[in-house]
Design a protein around this motif. Structure first.
Motif, PDB file in Angstrom:
ATOM      1  N   UNK A 178     -10.181  -6.587  -2.431  1.00 21.85           N
ATOM      2  CA  UNK A 178     -10.413  -7.816  -1.677  1.00 21.85           C
ATOM      3  C   UNK A 178      -9.139  -8.648  -1.790  1.00 21.85           C
ATOM      4  N   UNK A 179      -8.079  -8.238  -1.083  1.00 18.53           N
ATOM      5  CA  UNK A 179      -6.764  -8.842  -1.329  1.00 18.53           C
ATOM      6  C   UNK A 179      -6.623 -10.250  -0.759  1.00 18.53           C
ATOM      7  N   UNK A 180      -5.612 -10.932  -1.259  1.00 13.10           N
ATOM      8  CA  UNK A 180      -5.159 -12.203  -0.694  1.00 13.10           C
ATOM      9  C   UNK A 180      -4.136 -11.850   0.391  1.00 13.10           C
ATOM     10  N   UNK A 181      -4.569 -11.839   1.642  1.00 11.81           N
ATOM     11  CA  UNK A 181      -3.710 -11.350   2.716  1.00 11.81           C
ATOM     12  C   UNK A 181      -2.440 -12.188   2.874  1.00 11.81           C
ATOM     13  N   UNK A 182      -2.573 -13.473   2.746  1.00  9.56           N
ATOM     14  CA  UNK A 182      -1.397 -14.334   2.891  1.00  9.56           C
ATOM     15  C   UNK A 182      -0.359 -13.996   1.820  1.00  9.56           C
ATOM     16  N   UNK A 183      -0.811 -13.806   0.584  1.00 10.09           N
ATOM     17  CA  UNK A 183       0.120 -13.483  -0.490  1.00 10.09           C
ATOM     18  C   UNK A 183       0.728 -12.099  -0.310  1.00 10.09           C
ATOM     19  N   UNK A 184      -0.045 -11.128   0.199  1.00 11.60           N
ATOM     20  CA  UNK A 184       0.493  -9.786   0.427  1.00 11.60           C
ATOM     21  C   UNK A 184       1.631  -9.802   1.434  1.00 11.60           C
ATOM     22  N   UNK A 185       1.559 -10.695   2.415  1.00  7.90           N
ATOM     23  CA  UNK A 185       2.562 -10.715   3.476  1.00  7.90           C
ATOM     24  C   UNK A 185       3.974 -10.965   2.991  1.00  7.90           C
ATOM     25  N   UNK A 186       4.115 -11.494   1.782  1.00  9.89           N
ATOM     26  CA  UNK A 186       5.449 -11.784   1.257  1.00  9.89           C
ATOM     27  C   UNK A 186       6.162 -10.549   0.736  1.00  9.89           C
ATOM     28  N   UNK A 226       4.031 -10.190  -8.462  1.00  9.04           N
ATOM     29  CA  UNK A 226       3.022 -10.857  -7.655  1.00  9.04           C
ATOM     30  C   UNK A 226       2.140  -9.941  -6.844  1.00  9.04           C
ATOM     31  N   UNK A 227       2.521  -8.657  -6.711  1.00 13.52           N
ATOM     32  CA  UNK A 227       1.725  -7.730  -5.898  1.00 13.52           C
ATOM     33  C   UNK A 227       0.360  -7.470  -6.534  1.00 13.52           C
ATOM     34  N   UNK A 228       0.334  -7.288  -7.855  1.00 11.39           N
ATOM     35  CA  UNK A 228      -0.937  -7.006  -8.522  1.00 11.39           C
ATOM     36  C   UNK A 228      -1.937  -8.133  -8.283  1.00 11.39           C
ATOM     37  N   UNK A 229      -1.473  -9.365  -8.385  1.00  4.39           N
ATOM     38  CA  UNK A 229      -2.353 -10.513  -8.175  1.00  4.39           C
ATOM     39  C   UNK A 229      -2.789 -10.606  -6.713  1.00  4.39           C
ATOM     40  N   UNK A 271       2.229   3.047  -8.890  1.00  2.33           N
ATOM     41  CA  UNK A 271       3.588   3.222  -8.369  1.00  2.33           C
ATOM     42  C   UNK A 271       3.710   2.503  -7.047  1.00  2.33           C
ATOM     43  N   UNK A 272       4.956   2.312  -6.622  1.00  3.66           N
ATOM     44  CA  UNK A 272       5.230   1.648  -5.346  1.00  3.66           C
ATOM     45  C   UNK A 272       6.353   2.395  -4.630  1.00  3.66           C
ATOM     46  N   UNK A 273       6.255   2.474  -3.300  1.00  2.00           N
ATOM     47  CA  UNK A 273       7.273   3.114  -2.479  1.00  2.00           C
ATOM     48  C   UNK A 273       7.517   2.271  -1.227  1.00  2.00           C
ATOM     49  N   UNK A 274       8.787   2.166  -0.870  1.00  2.00           N
ATOM     50  CA  UNK A 274       9.171   1.505   0.370  1.00  2.00           C
ATOM     51  C   UNK A 274       9.166   2.537   1.494  1.00  2.00           C
ATOM     52  N   UNK A 275       8.597   2.186   2.653  1.00  2.00           N
ATOM     53  CA  UNK A 275       8.518   3.124   3.773  1.00  2.00           C
ATOM     54  C   UNK A 275       9.651   2.956   4.779  1.00  2.00           C
ATOM     55  N   UNK A 276      10.593   2.056   4.527  1.00  2.00           N
ATOM     56  CA  UNK A 276      11.738   1.931   5.413  1.00  2.00           C
ATOM     57  C   UNK A 276      11.460   1.055   6.623  1.00  2.00           C
TER      58      UNK A 276
END
Length: 269
Positions: free
Chosen positions: A166-174, A130-133, A141-146
């Protein structure tokens, strides 16, 4: 109660990231601090008060967004150090006692300030479903920052992809506790920066942060490994933009920049 609005990581007004700064005799209750930060309504408001001489720190420092207290904020720390030095309240390096330990801000003769912050460790993770959408671009790549920073760092294919987001901010929050850092290698390092980034923090009330010091404690080790240099410059490509000098020193990261006071007034309530 004196209040100042300071633009950080810039050498001119109305650029970089604005922060509220209040120098106090002591911290009032948390509700009052949060209400002031909501009234200021910038990404972060910094509250500081002096500590007794002889301790490990000179000033206590806390940071609040309009929605929550945060564990680390680079631009509001830079703004606070700028106020202390520009008003003559403190001379030389200043040590801040914070939720992320003791942070040191050192002024230079040219007016810039260098922050000594903890380096953020990175853990490679799979790109979440879901991140790409939500982001509107496909990460490499993806990294967790702790837990301290609480972001998902996403590498994008190129600089143009970062500018075009132009992200979907609400969806990114998940997908993280605080938000998402999107980054890519600079297309033309001759322009004076080595990588670009944008930061989206919907979970703490900031759809897009303008210039984010804490994110650069993760971006510095990420790009130092890939570019083979410990000293780099990042461009945060927000609408107001700002440049952050980074120097990786193992467990510590140095961030350099300037700040400008643009508003000074009295808090009456």
């Amino acid at each position: 109660m004196r209040i100042r609005i300071v633009d950080a990581f810039t050498d001119r007004p109305f650029a970089g990231n604005p922060a509220g700064v209040l120098l106090l005799d002591a911290f009032p209750g948390d509700d009052r601090l949060q209400n002031i930060a909501l009234e200021v309504n910038h990404a972060d408001t910094a509250f500081a008060h002096p500590l007794p001489a002889g301790g490990e720190a000179d000033w206590a420092l806390r940071w609040f967004t309009p929605a929550a207290e945060v564990d680390l904020c680079g631009h509001a720390t830079l703004a606070t150090a700028h106020v202390l030095h520009s008003t003559g309240t403190h001379e030389g390096p200043v040590r801040f006692a914070t939720r992320s330990g003791v942070l040191v801000a050192t002024p230079a003769e040219d007016g810039s300030i260098t922050l000594d912050l903890p380096t953020t460790p990175l853990t490679p993770v799979a790109v979440p479903d879901g991140v790409t959408e939500a982001l509107g671009a496909e990460p490499l790549s993806a990294h967790d920052t702790g837990p301290r920073v609480g972001d998902l760092l996403l590498e994008l294919p190129d600089e143009r992809s970062v500018h075009a987001l132009r992200p979907d901010h609400r969806a990114l929050g998940a997908h993280s506790r605080r938000g998402v850092i999107a980054t890519a290698r600079a297309e033309n390092p001759a322009l004076g920066y080595d990588f670009v980034s944008r930061c989206f923090f919907p979970n703490i009330g900031i759809d897009e942060d303008l210039v984010t010091g804490s994110a650069h404690t993760a971006l510095a080790p990420f790009w130092a490994e890939r570019l083979g240099r410990t000293t780099l410059t990042g461009l945060q490509a927000s609408p107001r933009a700002g440049r952050v000098r980074t120097e990786l020193r193992g467990a510590r990261t140095l961030l350099g920049g300037r700040a400008v006071t643009v508003i000074e007034g009295e808090l009456l309530a």
